[in-house]
Design an enzyme around this catalytic site. Sequence first.
Site, PDB file in Angstrom:
ATOM      1  CE  LYS A  98      -1.838  -4.341   3.137  1.00 63.42           C
ATOM      2  NZ  LYS A  98      -2.066  -5.530   2.307  1.00 63.42           N
ATOM      3  CB  SER A 144      -0.793   0.029   1.146  1.00 59.80           C
ATOM      4  OG  SER A 144      -1.486   1.275   1.449  1.00 59.80           O
ATOM      5  CE1 TYR A 184      -4.111  -1.955   4.835  1.00 58.57           C
ATOM      6  CE2 TYR A 184      -3.545   0.477   4.223  1.00 58.57           C
ATOM      7  CZ  TYR A 184      -3.937  -1.225   3.613  1.00 58.57           C
ATOM      8  OH  TYR A 184      -3.980  -1.474   2.418  1.00 58.57           O
TER       9      TYR A 184
END
Length: 325
Positions: A145, A117, A141
């Site tokens: 990643k 991402s 998040y």
Amino acid sequence: MTWMVTGGAGYIGAHVVEAFRLAGIDTVVVDNLSSGHRDFVPEDVPFIEADLNGEIALEGAFRDHDVAGVVHIAGYKYAGESVKRPLYTYRANVSAMVALLAAMETAGVQNLVFSSSAATFGTPETELVTEASPTVPESPYGETKLIGEWLLADQARAAGLRHTSLRYFNVVGSGTDRITDTSPHNLFPLVFNALVAGKTPHINGGDYPTPDGTCVRDYIHVADLADAHVAAAQRLAAGESVEPVYNLGSGSGTSVREIMDAMAAVTGIDFTPEVKDRRPGDPARIVADGTLAARDLGWTMRHSVQDMVASAWSARQAWERRAAR
């Protein structure tokens, strides 16, 4: 040759499965259906409902389907929500990858394409992000990643894993009316839901130093993204060299107001978006440079903004028709 697609019942994953089918490559899907849909997976594609943290189920899948590689898309992908649910996010994105890599090592599977991402970058200091730009994630998040990328690099050094990670920003559109974005957090579904409900969508900030005052971001069509995953898998399977990370970006970007204008034109619902205050920390412009991906993966933006909106709206309407039956 069969490739496992984790998260293959989700919006992005199902498009990746479709792209593999079009390329004549068999797939097997592993998904826990926490956000995916069973009917997104074609009936002739083997489907295993399982959580990636269940290593035994994974080992059986590798054994039974003669898996040559994995496209790892499964995960908890909501940056804002991850701040509220950090432990859940780490379990879904980090613990699950550890289990997946362990199962791959046991099965002797050495190829992996990771759906990473642009959240790994945080808020970039430059308007055009390259693979060498600093990674300073600002949410659990984004952190998970980036940790996933670290895990791949460590496993490559320790066990010879061949891998690459694809970083991207905003994935929109649909490649088929069979698959639509049903996320409660993504821009296109949010705007469509508002319009259908007779409400006015809003824009966060209209006074940025951009041509029309709204934020500029990378919006990429999900079918183009899916093709890049297939190209990366094919290079790995052929033993060809790959970069550890590729950005999938437009190099130019699209403003939020341009997206809104296209939505009004496509849907036929005339509206003027409400302009609200800026959100703290939102940079004026974040766009990724896709030069390396173009060189190695044939990456290109094959769809216009109009295509993105029109295909997304068509798939949304088809979804509603199916639900009404």
